[in-house]
Design a protein around this motif. Structure first.
Motif, PDB file in Angstrom:
ATOM      1  N   SER A 196     -42.226  34.789 -44.251  1.00 42.68           N
ATOM      2  CA  SER A 196     -42.246  34.512 -45.752  1.00 42.68           C
ATOM      3  C   SER A 196     -41.541  35.401 -46.489  1.00 42.68           C
ATOM      4  CB  SER A 196     -43.995  34.332 -46.102  1.00 42.68           C
ATOM      5  OG  SER A 196     -44.492  35.341 -45.871  1.00 42.68           O
ATOM      6  N   PRO A 197     -41.206  35.156 -47.624  1.00 40.85           N
ATOM      7  CA  PRO A 197     -40.320  35.797 -48.614  1.00 40.85           C
ATOM      8  C   PRO A 197     -41.040  37.255 -48.819  1.00 40.85           C
ATOM      9  CG  PRO A 197     -40.400  33.734 -49.576  1.00 40.85           C
ATOM     10  CD  PRO A 197     -41.453  33.703 -48.291  1.00 40.85           C
ATOM     11  N   ASN A 253     -27.200  27.266 -42.677  1.00 41.98           N
ATOM     12  CA  ASN A 253     -26.566  27.888 -43.683  1.00 41.98           C
ATOM     13  C   ASN A 253     -25.331  27.219 -44.419  1.00 41.98           C
ATOM     14  OD1 ASN A 253     -26.560  30.338 -45.241  1.00 41.98           O
ATOM     15  ND2 ASN A 253     -24.923  31.221 -44.056  1.00 41.98           N
ATOM     16  N   ASP A 254     -24.868  26.410 -43.753  1.00 40.10           N
ATOM     17  CA  ASP A 254     -23.606  25.779 -44.412  1.00 40.10           C
ATOM     18  C   ASP A 254     -24.024  24.064 -44.777  1.00 40.10           C
ATOM     19  OD1 ASP A 254     -21.982  28.098 -44.467  1.00 40.10           O
ATOM     20  OD2 ASP A 254     -21.502  27.677 -42.251  1.00 40.10           O
ATOM     21  N   LYS A 255     -25.325  23.845 -44.684  1.00 42.90           N
ATOM     22  CA  LYS A 255     -25.464  22.519 -44.891  1.00 42.90           C
ATOM     23  C   LYS A 255     -25.562  22.259 -46.355  1.00 42.90           C
ATOM     24  CE  LYS A 255     -26.221  21.173 -40.618  1.00 42.90           C
ATOM     25  NZ  LYS A 255     -27.531  20.920 -39.736  1.00 42.90           N
ATOM     26  N   PRO A 256     -25.416  21.049 -46.811  1.00 38.12           N
ATOM     27  CA  PRO A 256     -25.351  20.834 -48.363  1.00 38.12           C
ATOM     28  C   PRO A 256     -26.812  21.224 -48.625  1.00 38.12           C
ATOM     29  CG  PRO A 256     -24.279  18.783 -47.147  1.00 38.12           C
ATOM     30  CD  PRO A 256     -24.767  19.908 -46.051  1.00 38.12           C
ATOM     31  N   ASP A 257     -27.702  20.826 -48.236  1.00 38.14           N
ATOM     32  CA  ASP A 257     -28.942  21.115 -48.686  1.00 38.14           C
ATOM     33  C   ASP A 257     -29.857  22.272 -47.806  1.00 38.14           C
ATOM     34  OD1 ASP A 257     -31.771  21.488 -49.629  1.00 38.14           O
ATOM     35  OD2 ASP A 257     -31.905  19.413 -50.268  1.00 38.14           O
ATOM     36  N   ARG A 258     -29.420  23.129 -47.790  1.00 40.77           N
ATOM     37  CA  ARG A 258     -29.757  24.381 -46.893  1.00 40.77           C
ATOM     38  C   ARG A 258     -31.057  24.231 -46.788  1.00 40.77           C
ATOM     39  NH1 ARG A 258     -28.361  30.736 -47.741  1.00 40.77           N
ATOM     40  NH2 ARG A 258     -30.047  30.407 -49.022  1.00 40.77           N
ATOM     41  N   HIS A 259     -32.004  24.208 -47.842  1.00 44.11           N
ATOM     42  CA  HIS A 259     -33.509  24.487 -47.803  1.00 44.11           C
ATOM     43  C   HIS A 259     -33.850  23.274 -47.004  1.00 44.11           C
ATOM     44  CE1 HIS A 259     -37.305  25.891 -48.639  1.00 44.11           C
ATOM     45  NE2 HIS A 259     -37.706  25.004 -49.090  1.00 44.11           N
ATOM     46  N   GLY A 300     -38.045  32.462 -46.562  1.00 36.14           N
ATOM     47  CA  GLY A 300     -37.827  33.785 -46.202  1.00 36.14           C
ATOM     48  C   GLY A 300     -36.531  34.004 -45.457  1.00 36.14           C
ATOM     49  N   LEU A 301     -36.252  33.162 -44.459  1.00 34.73           N
ATOM     50  CA  LEU A 301     -35.142  33.120 -43.839  1.00 34.73           C
ATOM     51  C   LEU A 301     -33.804  33.047 -44.640  1.00 34.73           C
ATOM     52  CD1 LEU A 301     -36.523  31.049 -40.825  1.00 34.73           C
ATOM     53  CD2 LEU A 301     -35.543  33.416 -40.773  1.00 34.73           C
ATOM     54  N   GLU A 302     -34.025  32.341 -45.800  1.00 31.02           N
ATOM     55  CA  GLU A 302     -32.868  32.150 -46.777  1.00 31.02           C
ATOM     56  C   GLU A 302     -32.644  33.375 -47.477  1.00 31.02           C
ATOM     57  OE1 GLU A 302     -32.410  27.916 -48.517  1.00 31.02           O
ATOM     58  OE2 GLU A 302     -34.535  28.065 -48.263  1.00 31.02           O
ATOM     59  N   VAL A 303     -33.675  34.147 -47.891  1.00 31.16           N
ATOM     60  CA  VAL A 303     -33.409  35.552 -48.296  1.00 31.16           C
ATOM     61  C   VAL A 303     -32.900  36.242 -47.335  1.00 31.16           C
ATOM     62  CG1 VAL A 303     -34.832  37.491 -49.240  1.00 31.16           C
ATOM     63  CG2 VAL A 303     -35.473  35.151 -49.944  1.00 31.16           C
ATOM     64  N   TRP A 304     -33.293  36.374 -46.067  1.00 33.38           N
ATOM     65  CA  TRP A 304     -32.683  37.112 -45.097  1.00 33.38           C
ATOM     66  C   TRP A 304     -31.083  36.705 -44.837  1.00 33.38           C
ATOM     67  CZ3 TRP A 304     -30.698  35.382 -40.409  1.00 33.38           C
ATOM     68  CH2 TRP A 304     -30.204  36.374 -39.609  1.00 33.38           C
ATOM     69  N   LYS A 309     -25.297  38.244 -45.912  1.00 36.11           N
ATOM     70  CA  LYS A 309     -23.737  37.916 -46.630  1.00 36.11           C
ATOM     71  C   LYS A 309     -23.577  39.186 -47.416  1.00 36.11           C
ATOM     72  CE  LYS A 309     -24.506  32.948 -47.085  1.00 36.11           C
ATOM     73  NZ  LYS A 309     -24.688  31.770 -48.197  1.00 36.11           N
ATOM     74  N   LYS A 310     -24.437  39.723 -48.152  1.00 38.94           N
ATOM     75  CA  LYS A 310     -24.168  40.659 -49.123  1.00 38.94           C
ATOM     76  C   LYS A 310     -23.952  41.964 -48.187  1.00 38.94           C
ATOM     77  CE  LYS A 310     -27.308  39.273 -52.777  1.00 38.94           C
ATOM     78  NZ  LYS A 310     -28.474  39.457 -53.473  1.00 38.94           N
TER      79      LYS A 310
END
Length: 312
Positions: A196-197, A253-259, A300-304, A309-310
């Motif tokens: 989780s985030p 990660n590269d899908k149109p609706d990633r979430h 949480g995985l999306e934040v990761w 990327k950064k």
């Protein structure tokens, strides 16, 4: 409330039965709470004291594994009822207990203001003089019973696990995953990591799990939910799933609706593993039990992912 080695499992009542646990450890007429749920858990925490024959003045410690609100949201209100207790928390979490405004703002960004007020209530600050910052290997003395704080990041940077040598068990907060009793099959628990985030770290989480397993505990006491044994198997399952979840995050990660894509991939992963474990119900039933966890794991995985990327 169940008890073993003076350890009482308290259902805080958060979300649903057997979802969110806190613990009361009793030694020679003195008590220590480990985690406390939300403000709405306060009556249950005080009732657990009464059932164990203790008064609020007999509690020496309120120990937090970390400051996420399902573990620590009620800390201010509870400590106000415990005249002799000190709060023990990871150094990175201490300031959020003394001044919870940033903690509130961060959680509100995830859940929204209305949900926050309904779910958690007001966060009461804790006087700084009642807060102890527990660095790695800090020993809490509960009437001669040592409770050792272990810095175990990966789920959160402000996460301690607690090793109770007397009982030979660990209180793991969220670092040793989620194991809901609905998934138990032939007495064997099922486990899922929690990402989780906002501070999931794959390498740190693997290392923290290995550190706890190396202690050779007889059991882990999870916040979500309760005592689990069969430690080696569960740890292996966590390691495999952590890496699989990272792979799914990269795939989405590269899908149109990633979430939404990531939530579906995670659901597929958990459903396959649950079926292998012996779960005979379908996808909807699985979502009924861990739907909120799937949502938070995806976030949480999306934040990761964004952090990767950064850093690149």
């Amino acid at each position: 409330m169940t008890s073993m080695h003076g350890i009482h499992t308290i259902d805080t009542g958060f979300v649903r039965p057997q979802f969110d646990a806190a613990y009361l450890v009793v030694e020679n007429g003195r008590g220590a709470f480990i985690d406390c749920g939300t403000n709405y858990a306060l009556p249950r925490m005080l009732a657990a004291l009464d059932e164990s024959g203790l008064a609020p003045a007999d509690v020496d410690w309120l120990i937090l594994t970390h400051v996420h609100l399902d573990h620590a949201g009620g800390a201010g209100e509870l400590i106000a009822q415990l005249p002799n207790a000190k709060l023990v928390v990871h150094p990175r979490g201490a300031r959020h207990m003394i001044d919870p405004s940033k903690l509130w703002a961060g959680a509100t960004a995830v859940y929204g203001e209305a949900v926050m007020k309904e779910t958690y209530g007001h966060l009461r600050p804790i006087p700084a003089e009642r807060v102890i910052e527990a660095t790695d290997e800090y020993i809490i003395d509960l009437a001669g019973r040592p409770l050792r704080c272990l810095d175990t990041p990966g789920h959160a940077k402000h996460h301690n696990s607690i090793f109770d040598a007397r009982a030979n068990v660990c209180f793991t907060g969220d670092v040793f995953g989620l194991s809901y009793r609905e998934f138990d099959h032939d007495g064997r628990p099922f486990i899922v990591p929690t990402t989780s985030p906002v501070q999931f770290d794959q390498t740190e989480l693997h290392a923290s799990i290995d550190r706890l397993v190396a202690l050779k505990p007889d059991a882990m006491y999870l916040t979500h939910y309760g005592r689990v044994e069969d430690i080696a198997r569960l740890a292996a399952d966590l390691h495999v799933q952590i890496d699989s979840m990272v792979e799914q995050a990269r795939a989405a990660n590269d899908k149109p609706d990633r979430h939404m894509a990531l939530k579906e991939l995670l659901t597929d992963l958990y459903l396959e593993r649950a079926h292998t474990h012996g779960w005979t119900k379908g996808r909807d039933a699985l979502r009924d039990v861990i739907g909120m966890d799937i949502e938070l794991n995806a976030q949480g995985l999306e934040v990761w992912l964004d952090g990767q990327k950064k850093a690149a």
